[in-house]
Design a protein around this motif. Structure first.
Motif, mmCIF file in Angstrom:
data_model
loop_
_atom_site.group_PDB
_atom_site.id
_atom_site.type_symbol
_atom_site.label_atom_id
_atom_site.label_comp_id
_atom_site.label_asym_id
_atom_site.label_seq_id
_atom_site.Cartn_x
_atom_site.Cartn_y
_atom_site.Cartn_z
ATOM 1 N N GLY A 176 20.729 45.825 35.016
ATOM 2 C CA GLY A 176 21.547 44.969 34.295
ATOM 3 C C GLY A 176 22.873 44.936 35.379
ATOM 4 N N PRO A 177 23.919 44.324 34.872
ATOM 5 C CA PRO A 177 25.034 44.238 35.952
ATOM 6 C C PRO A 177 25.768 45.438 36.167
ATOM 7 C CG PRO A 177 25.632 43.166 33.655
ATOM 8 C CD PRO A 177 23.965 43.262 33.623
ATOM 9 N N SER A 178 26.708 45.548 37.138
ATOM 10 C CA SER A 178 27.274 46.867 37.306
ATOM 11 C C SER A 178 28.610 46.361 38.198
ATOM 12 C CB SER A 178 26.375 47.672 38.117
ATOM 13 O OG SER A 178 26.031 46.946 39.349
ATOM 14 N N GLY A 179 29.490 47.161 38.389
ATOM 15 C CA GLY A 179 30.614 47.019 39.388
ATOM 16 C C GLY A 179 31.538 46.065 38.671
ATOM 17 N N LYS A 180 31.722 45.145 39.721
ATOM 18 C CA LYS A 180 32.943 44.139 39.327
ATOM 19 C C LYS A 180 32.462 43.115 38.542
ATOM 20 C CE LYS A 180 34.999 42.773 43.019
ATOM 21 N NZ LYS A 180 35.178 42.107 44.317
ATOM 22 N N ILE A 181 31.484 42.774 38.466
ATOM 23 C CA ILE A 181 30.936 41.693 37.455
ATOM 24 C C ILE A 181 30.688 42.363 35.994
ATOM 25 C CG2 ILE A 181 28.387 42.122 37.984
ATOM 26 C CD1 ILE A 181 29.947 38.405 37.225
ATOM 27 N N LEU A 182 30.176 43.484 36.256
ATOM 28 C CA LEU A 182 30.015 44.268 34.575
ATOM 29 C C LEU A 182 31.736 44.432 34.115
ATOM 30 C CD1 LEU A 182 28.712 45.532 32.478
ATOM 31 C CD2 LEU A 182 28.958 47.813 33.932
ATOM 32 N N ASP A 183 32.410 44.711 34.987
ATOM 33 C CA ASP A 183 33.959 44.776 34.329
ATOM 34 C C ASP A 183 34.527 43.372 33.742
ATOM 35 O OD1 ASP A 183 33.800 47.692 35.019
ATOM 36 O OD2 ASP A 183 35.029 47.167 37.072
ATOM 37 N N LEU A 184 34.129 42.431 34.583
ATOM 38 C CA LEU A 184 34.528 41.143 34.195
ATOM 39 C C LEU A 184 33.704 40.394 32.903
ATOM 40 C CD1 LEU A 184 35.218 38.902 37.347
ATOM 41 C CD2 LEU A 184 36.684 39.383 35.611
ATOM 42 N N ILE A 185 32.671 40.893 32.863
ATOM 43 C CA ILE A 185 31.717 40.430 31.785
ATOM 44 C C ILE A 185 32.386 40.942 30.538
ATOM 45 C CG2 ILE A 185 29.327 40.712 30.396
ATOM 46 C CD1 ILE A 185 28.072 40.222 33.222
#
Length: 317
Positions: A176-185
Motif C-alpha cells: 500500500g501507500p507509504s511515506g509522503k503520500i500515506l501521510d497526505l492520505i
C-alpha cells in the motif's frame, strides 16, 4: 466549323459549371486546408522558455509520463511494463488494445490539431499539460476538439503510469501507500481504507464514460488530497487539479475482460496501483509549487526509490 464552335462552347460551359460545383468547392476547401497546413510547418516546437504566466509543469513530470516531442510530433507514451504484465487482473489483450488502439488514436488526433494551430502562439508552443490548463487561450475553433483529443492523450498517460504488476516478493498487504503520500492520505481522509471507499464509490456512480482522480491541492499553503471526477476525456488539469492517481472508466479500459461488471473492475484495479509511482507524481507536482510556498502538512523532500524491476518498454525512472 459550326460543329467545332459548338464543341468549344460546350467545353467552356462545362468548365464554368465545374468551377461552381460542389466537387470543385470541395477541392478548393481541401486546397485551403493544405495551404494552411503548409503555412505552419506542420511540426510542433516546444517552447524552451515559456512565458511566466503559464502554469508550471516540471521536466520530471513530463519524463515520468513519457511525454516526448519527436520530429515535430508527440509520440505515443511508452508503458513501464509489458502488455501481459498486469495479468490476471488485466488481460494482455485489454492492455494492448487500450494502448495501441485507443491511446495511439488520441495521440495522432492531438498532433493533427496542434499542427493546424499557429506555432508562434505561446500556449501552442508549450506542452499538452500546460495547454489543457489554458484551454481558453487556444483558438476557439479547435478548443473543443483539443479538449477531447489532448485530454485523451494526457488522461491515458496518467492512468497507464500509475498501474504496475504486483511485486511477488512482497506481501500484498504490504504494497500500500507509504511515506509522503500515506501521510497526505491519512490527513485528508482519515485512513487509506476510507480514501479507497470514497474513491471506489465515486467510480461506481460515475454515469457513462470518464475518470475518477485523486488530486493534490494546495489551499492557503496547506497541501491536501481530494477526489474529483471528469466526464468523457475532460482533464482534471483544466479544472486546476493536479492528479496523482486516476482510474479510466471508459468501457474500452475493461470491457474485454469484465464486460458490464464495472464494480468488479474497480475492486480488482486497486491490485494494480503502483503506490511508488503515485508518490513520484506527487513529488513532481510539488516541484511546481512556488519557492515561497508554505505548505506544511507533510515533511518536505522525503526520498523515493526508483522501481526495482527494469521496465520492458521504457528506460528506468
Amino acid at each position: 466549323m459550326n460543329h467545332i464552335c459548338s464543341v468549344a462552347a460546350c467545353l467552356q460551359l462545362l468548365v464554368c459549371v465545374f468551377a461552381l460545383s460542389p466537387v470543385r468547392l470541395f477541392v478548393l476547401a481541401a486546397e485551403d486546408i493544405d495551404d494552411h497546413a503548409d503555412a505552419s510547418s506542420g511540426e510542433i516546437e516546444a517552447a524552451s522558455n515559456p512565458p511566466a504566466w503559464l502554469p508550471a509543469v516540471s521536466v520530471r513530470l513530463l519524463e515520468l509520463l513519457d511525454i516526448r516531442l519527436e520530429n515535430g510530433s508527440y509520440e505515443l507514451p511508452r508503458l513501464m511494463y509489458s502488455y501481459e504484465a498486469l495479468e490476471p487482473y488485466m488481460s494482455e489483450r485489454t492492455v494492448r488494445v487500450h494502448h495501441t488502439g485507443h491511446h495511439a488514436a488520441y495521440t495522432k488526433k492531438m498532433n493533427s490539431i496542434l499542427s493546424r494551430m499557429p506555432s508562434a502562439d505561446a500556449v501552442v508552443a508549450s506542452n499538452p499539460l500546460q495547454q489543457l490548463m489554458n484551454l481558453d487561450a487556444l483558438p476557439e475553433d479547435v478548443r473543443d476538439a483539443f479538449r477531447n483529443q489532448a485530454g485523451g492523450f494526457v488522461n491515458h498517460a496518467f492512468t497507464f503510469f500509475v498501474m504496475g504488476p504486483l511485486d511477488q516478493s512482497v506481501e500484498v498487504a504490504d504494497q500500500g501507500p507509504s511515506g509522503k503520500i500515506l501521510d497526505l492520505i491519512t490527513e485528508s481522509f482519515g485512513s487509506t481504507d476510507a480514501m479507497k471507499e470514497q474513491f471506489s464509490g465515486a467510480a461506481a456512480k460515475l454515469f457513462g464514460s470518464g475518470y475518477v482522480w485523486l488530486c493534490l491541492e494546495n489551499v492557503a499553503g496547506v497541501r491536501r488530497l481530494t477526489i474529483t471526477e471528469n466526464a468523457n476525456q475532460d482533464s482534471p488539469l483544466s479544472g486546476g487539479f493536479r492528479p496523482v492517481l486516476g482510474i479510466d472508466l471508459w468501457e474500452h479500459a475493461y470491457y474485454l475482460q469484465y464486460q458490464n461488471k464495472r464494480v468488479d473492475y474497480i475492486a480488482t484495479w486497486w491490485q494494480l496501483v503502483s503506490w511508488e509511482r503515485v508518490g513520484l507524481l506527487l513529488d513532481a507536482w510539488i516541484e511546481t509549487e512556488p519557492a515561497d510556498s508554505t505548505a506544511s502538512s507533510v515533511e518536505e523532500q522525503v526520498g523515493t526509490t526508483p522501481p526495482d524491476d527494469t521496465p520492458e518498454t521504457r528506460d528506468e525512472l
